[in-house]
Design a protein around this motif. Structure first.
Motif, mmCIF file in Angstrom:
data_model
loop_
_atom_site.group_PDB
_atom_site.id
_atom_site.type_symbol
_atom_site.label_atom_id
_atom_site.label_comp_id
_atom_site.label_asym_id
_atom_site.label_seq_id
_atom_site.Cartn_x
_atom_site.Cartn_y
_atom_site.Cartn_z
ATOM 1 N N MET A 165 10.927 9.488 42.028
ATOM 2 C CA MET A 165 11.911 8.755 42.211
ATOM 3 C C MET A 165 12.956 9.453 41.056
ATOM 4 N N THR A 166 12.454 9.898 40.029
ATOM 5 C CA THR A 166 13.491 10.539 38.950
ATOM 6 C C THR A 166 13.932 12.047 39.194
ATOM 7 N N GLY A 167 12.989 12.504 40.152
ATOM 8 C CA GLY A 167 13.277 14.188 40.332
ATOM 9 C C GLY A 167 14.508 14.288 41.184
ATOM 10 N N SER A 168 14.611 15.383 41.743
ATOM 11 C CA SER A 168 15.792 16.030 42.477
ATOM 12 C C SER A 168 15.521 16.181 43.687
ATOM 13 N N LYS B 114 11.850 11.490 49.150
ATOM 14 C CA LYS B 114 11.445 10.260 48.100
ATOM 15 C C LYS B 114 10.980 9.167 48.892
ATOM 16 N N GLU C 92 6.625 7.737 39.956
ATOM 17 C CA GLU C 92 7.788 7.523 39.012
ATOM 18 C C GLU C 92 8.574 9.010 39.002
ATOM 19 N N ALA C 93 7.431 10.257 38.994
ATOM 20 C CA ALA C 93 7.948 11.357 38.811
ATOM 21 C C ALA C 93 8.931 11.857 40.095
ATOM 22 N N TRP D 274 7.429 7.215 48.664
ATOM 23 C CA TRP D 274 7.281 5.664 48.172
ATOM 24 C C TRP D 274 6.724 4.815 49.134
#
Length: 517
Positions: free
Chosen positions: A78-81, A87, A75-76, A91
């Motif tokens: 996928m929502t990061g930059s 990613k 989660e961290a 994943w």
């Protein structure tokens, strides 16, 4: 996942999904459909899904498309930059982790074909992870073994609920490799510690599985020329190639068995351990003397366990200078009527023959063993007597001071025999003051071979000992077959007066009162 009808339909669909994922990162979500097939209730569909996962993640590992390093939260990331490639790798690494966990669960599947395929796939991933590590090495050329993945395999094999003997036999081919053997020993110690920690009672199934695994581990007797690795590596430095790798393996082997034997085990497992102790455990330990307490405690238990502990004790006494003050007293107490009927009779008498072979043993001790065996021989079966009688005669040959037992014409009467069969201490049994009258009694035995063997004491005992090696495992069937094959030189008369007619002669009482009409 869409399904094709007909045989092999699911396989064709999964194959197309596999090609799509490997061809384009944009089709990565199809991995969910492949992993979902691992949850199917159809064993054939599960097997097809396992094969597809093997090809998929095997290719991704070889391509380097899985994240390398400490895996961050999905989660961290996928929502990061971070970038798309980063990613994707994180994943896909999480999907690979989910696949491995599911394969570990499939080791408990009802279908053995599924379990076997899952084990083979996990071991393939172990090999690929070693060649393409998912951890960053601490130094260049460091050899990394996928311990966490291999720990998952060991936890699946050492089940608490199901007997995994058949599946563990499939691991045997991998244990031929030095690295798999070494890490199996380390992982087994960890699993046993985790299972027994805080549990008052561990299921018998787990201990049986653990023993099956431990007994399958066999170390080479000598240092090999080149180590054999299942996980290929190219670095010059390796945690598994110290100056004396076999010594390191022996330390791990020793720790594994000590971790197993320190727990309270069922009697059936104690017997299995003692059966292989002398041949498969003691020669491979870094310090065999650490088994002294275990073997002496087993020897003091009595019965079959004491008989089985003799082999290990013999090695420690003979090769490692173990001192056991009451050894012969305990050996003497093991001579009971049941010793002729136990499964390990041959092993016991072979070792007893070795222990009593020294010419430095005191005469009273040897006389006590000879007398005890003679008394037990009165109720022993013929196949045991054919072995025990030469055994006793060999004792008399080795120790001339004991021949007084068969040359005492002015000895006491039978009702005044000074020998005390209930005395457990051979020094106080008064055997040397008695005689072997039991051997004379056995000369009237119904079996001619036994009678012949007991009659040996009537002549002067020759110096060469009689070999009992071929008699140790003699069975009633073999005795019976041997009697049947004997050639009789002439016909044996069955009656002194030949019979005449069905009712006999005319003057016979039967013919006077009965007639055939």
């Amino acid at each position: 996942m869409e399904r094709d009808r007909g045989p092999g339909g699911a396989g064709r669909v999964l194959g197309r999904l596999l090609e799509a994922v490997l061809a384009s990162r944009g089709e990565a979500n199809a991995v969910f459909d492949i992993l979902a097939a691992l949850q199917s209730e159809d064993p054939e569909e599960i097997q097809e899904a396992v094969r597809i996962c093997s090809r998929l993640f095997g290719a991704l590992l070889e391509r380097g498309e899985l994240f390398v390093g400490r895996l961050p939260s999905e989660e961290a990331v996928m929502t990061g930059s971070q970038g798309a490639t980063h990613k994707y790798k994180v994943w896909m690494r999480h999907r690979y982790h989910s696949c491995c966990n599911r394969l570990g669960e499939l080791l408990a599947h009802p279908s053995f074909q599924v379990k076997e395929l899952a084990l083979g796939t996990l071991m393939k991933f172990v090999q690929l992870e070693g060649s393409h590590p998912l951890e960053k090495p601490k130094w260049e050329g460091n050899y990394l073994f996928p311990r966490e993945l291999f720990k998952l395999v060991m936890e699946g094999l050492l089940s608490l609920e199901e007997d995994r003997t058949l599946l563990l036999s499939q691991l045997q081919e991998y244990l031929e490799y030095d690295d798999i053997r070494y890490h199996t020993m380390q992982a087994a110690v960890g699993v046993m510690a985790r299972v027994t920690d805080g549990q008052a009672e561990v299921p018998l199934t787990f201990w049986n599985n653990a023993f099956t695994l431990l007994s399958a581990v066999s170390l080479p007797r000598q240092e090999g020329s080149t180590p054999s690795f299942y996980v290929k590596h190219t670095g010059e430095r390796s945690v598994l190639t110290p100056p004396r790798p076999l010594q390191e393996h022996r330390k791990a082997f020793q720790l594994m068995w000590l971790s197993f034997l320190k727990h309270k085990l069922p009697v059936s497992l104690y017997k299995k351990v003692l059966v292989i102790m002398h041949d498969s455990i003691l020669p491979h330990l870094a310090q065999p003397t650490l088994m002294m307490d275990f073997l002496t405690s087993a020897y003091d238990i009595g019965g079959a366990i004491s008989l089985l502990a003799l082999n290990g004790l013999f090695i420690l006494i003979h090769k490692h200078n173990l001192e056991y003050p009451d050894f012969y007293r305990k050996l003497y107490s093991l001579l009971e009527p049941s010793v002729f009927h136990v499964k390990y009779r041959a092993r016991f008498f072979h070792l007893a023959d070795l222990f009593l072979s020294s010419s430095h043993l005191p005469a009273y001790l040897v006389a006590a063993f000879a007398k005890r065996l003679s008394r037990l021989a009165l109720t022993a079966p013929p196949e045991a007597l054919l072995m025990v009688l030469p055994f006793i005669c060999n004792l008399l040959r080795r120790h001339p001071a004991c021949r007084v037992l068969v040359h005492r014409p002015q000895g006491p009467e039978l009702d005044a025999d000074p020998y005390d069969p209930g005395e457990q201490d051979p020094a106080r049994s008064c055997a040397l003051d008695s005689s072997l009258w039991e051997l004379q009694a056995l000369q009237k035995h119904y079996h001619p071979e036994v009678s012949k063997a007991a009659s040996v004491i009537n002549q002067a005992l020759c110096v060469p000992e009689a070999s009992i090696a071929s008699l140790l495992e003699l069975t009633p069937y073999e005795v019976f077959e041997r009697d049947l094959k004997k050639k009789v030189p002439e016909q044996v008369p069955l009656e002194f007066i030949p019979a005449v007619g069905l009712l006999g002669r005319q003057e016979d009482l039967c013919a006077q009162y009965f007639s055939l009409s």
